[in-house]
Design a protein around this motif. Structure first.
Motif, PDB file in Angstrom:
ATOM      1  N   ALA A   1       2.482   4.557   1.136  1.00 19.53           N
ATOM      2  CA  ALA A   1       2.604   4.969   2.350  1.00 19.53           C
ATOM      3  C   ALA A   1       1.966   6.446   2.428  1.00 19.53           C
ATOM      4  O   ALA A   1       1.791   7.179   1.525  1.00 19.53           O
ATOM      5  CB  ALA A   1       4.256   5.209   2.694  1.00 19.53           C
ATOM      6  N   ALA A   2       1.437   6.715   3.819  1.00 17.37           N
ATOM      7  CA  ALA A   2       0.529   8.036   3.914  1.00 17.37           C
ATOM      8  C   ALA A   2       1.520   9.269   3.677  1.00 17.37           C
ATOM      9  O   ALA A   2       0.700   9.989   2.783  1.00 17.37           O
ATOM     10  CB  ALA A   2       0.172   8.147   5.386  1.00 17.37           C
ATOM     11  N   ARG A   3       2.686   9.111   3.613  1.00 15.34           N
ATOM     12  CA  ARG A   3       3.502  10.547   3.485  1.00 15.34           C
ATOM     13  C   ARG A   3       3.577  10.520   1.846  1.00 15.34           C
ATOM     14  O   ARG A   3       3.689  11.750   1.300  1.00 15.34           O
ATOM     15  CB  ARG A   3       4.858  10.479   3.952  1.00 15.34           C
ATOM     16  CG  ARG A   3       5.719   9.440   3.477  1.00 15.34           C
ATOM     17  CD  ARG A   3       7.049   9.252   4.288  1.00 15.34           C
ATOM     18  NE  ARG A   3       7.962   8.317   3.685  1.00 15.34           N
ATOM     19  CZ  ARG A   3       7.878   7.188   3.735  1.00 15.34           C
ATOM     20  NH1 ARG A   3       6.810   6.445   4.460  1.00 15.34           N
ATOM     21  NH2 ARG A   3       8.706   6.108   3.259  1.00 15.34           N
TER      22      ARG A   3
ATOM     23  N   THR B   1      -7.855   0.869  -2.378  1.00 18.36           N
ATOM     24  CA  THR B   1      -6.612   1.288  -1.935  1.00 18.36           C
ATOM     25  C   THR B   1      -5.609   1.511  -2.711  1.00 18.36           C
ATOM     26  O   THR B   1      -5.661   0.612  -4.019  1.00 18.36           O
ATOM     27  CB  THR B   1      -6.067   0.486  -0.878  1.00 18.36           C
ATOM     28  OG1 THR B   1      -7.113   0.400   0.281  1.00 18.36           O
ATOM     29  CG2 THR B   1      -4.709   0.929  -0.122  1.00 18.36           C
TER      30      THR B   1
ATOM     31  N   TYR C   1      -1.517   9.351  -5.381  1.00 16.70           N
ATOM     32  CA  TYR C   1      -3.058   9.423  -5.938  1.00 16.70           C
ATOM     33  C   TYR C   1      -3.325  10.342  -6.830  1.00 16.70           C
ATOM     34  O   TYR C   1      -4.176  10.135  -8.016  1.00 16.70           O
ATOM     35  CB  TYR C   1      -3.935   9.798  -4.744  1.00 16.70           C
ATOM     36  CG  TYR C   1      -5.198   9.740  -4.851  1.00 16.70           C
ATOM     37  CD1 TYR C   1      -6.053   8.466  -4.642  1.00 16.70           C
ATOM     38  CD2 TYR C   1      -5.930  10.875  -5.034  1.00 16.70           C
ATOM     39  CE1 TYR C   1      -7.573   8.410  -4.966  1.00 16.70           C
ATOM     40  CE2 TYR C   1      -7.479  10.914  -5.144  1.00 16.70           C
ATOM     41  CZ  TYR C   1      -7.933   9.641  -5.183  1.00 16.70           C
ATOM     42  OH  TYR C   1      -9.555   9.649  -5.220  1.00 16.70           O
TER      43      TYR C   1
ATOM     44  N   GLU D   1       0.990  -1.346  -0.068  1.00 14.00           N
ATOM     45  CA  GLU D   1      -0.073  -0.068  -0.138  1.00 14.00           C
ATOM     46  C   GLU D   1       1.008   1.139   0.002  1.00 14.00           C
ATOM     47  O   GLU D   1       1.921   1.331   0.710  1.00 14.00           O
ATOM     48  CB  GLU D   1      -0.924  -0.070   1.146  1.00 14.00           C
ATOM     49  CG  GLU D   1      -1.973  -1.179   1.391  1.00 14.00           C
ATOM     50  CD  GLU D   1      -2.786  -0.879   2.362  1.00 14.00           C
ATOM     51  OE1 GLU D   1      -3.089   0.016   3.068  1.00 14.00           O
ATOM     52  OE2 GLU D   1      -3.255  -1.790   2.825  1.00 14.00           O
TER      53      GLU D   1
ATOM     54  N   TYR E   1       1.043   9.336  -0.057  1.00 16.53           N
ATOM     55  CA  TYR E   1      -0.301   9.020  -0.765  1.00 16.53           C
ATOM     56  C   TYR E   1      -0.814  10.116  -1.754  1.00 16.53           C
ATOM     57  O   TYR E   1      -1.510   9.904  -2.826  1.00 16.53           O
ATOM     58  CB  TYR E   1      -1.373   8.732   0.272  1.00 16.53           C
ATOM     59  CG  TYR E   1      -2.543   7.974  -0.243  1.00 16.53           C
ATOM     60  CD1 TYR E   1      -2.419   6.595  -0.453  1.00 16.53           C
ATOM     61  CD2 TYR E   1      -3.642   8.576  -0.579  1.00 16.53           C
ATOM     62  CE1 TYR E   1      -3.420   5.991  -0.926  1.00 16.53           C
ATOM     63  CE2 TYR E   1      -4.819   7.902  -1.169  1.00 16.53           C
ATOM     64  CZ  TYR E   1      -4.744   6.627  -1.432  1.00 16.53           C
ATOM     65  OH  TYR E   1      -5.813   5.737  -1.745  1.00 16.53           O
TER      66      TYR E   1
END
Length: 141
Positions: free
Chosen positions: A89-91, A115, A97, A87, A93
């Motif tokens: 990583a949040a940093r 996701t 995206y 997935e 994203y």
């Protein structure tokens, strides 16, 4: 990476890839839409409950293929890739995206149940009959 411009051009000409995963010595292959960045990181968007995403959760090693055939001599092109998938990583994203939804605006409709995953290539082999001849693939990474 050798021939990066050829790889990026090829990726830009295609929309679908075959993704191979495995878990418990049981292989699985599926077709997914993909996007990519300038480093040849490959992104796909999928539900976490799909077999390929469940497999990645157990075994992040994947293989990917992209193929083209224009129906005339010396027109076969393709990429064979191995790497690790996870997935995003949040940093990272928001950046990833944006890359994906710029290519596929319809993906925004699935933000509640999909996701974003990234595949970081370990090996990239490029097949291009016009550039390299009929029987050759060239390792790029």
């Amino acid at each position: 990476m050798k021939h990066r411009t050829h790889i990026l051009k090829f990726l830009g000409e295609n929309r679908l890839m075959s993704l191979a995963t495995s878990a418990g010595n049981k292989p699985w292959a599926t077709t997914v839409f993909f996007a990519y960045d300038a480093n040849c990181t490959i992104f796909f968007y999928s539900r976490e409950d799909t077999k390929h995403c469940r497999n990645i959760g157990k075994n992040p090693h994947v293989a990917v293929t992209f193929n083209q055939y224009a129906g005339k001599p010396n027109s076969i092109k393709g990429l064979q890739v191995t790497g690790r998938a996870a997935e995003v990583a949040a940093r990272e994203y928001a950046r990833c995206y944006t890359i994906f939804t710029k290519r596929y605006p319809w993906a925004k409709k699935f933000s509640g149940d999909h996701t974003l995953y990234a595949i970081h290539p370990r090996e990239i082999h490029y097949i291009d009959q016009e550039l390299f001849g009929h029987f050759f693939r060239v390792r790029m990474k």
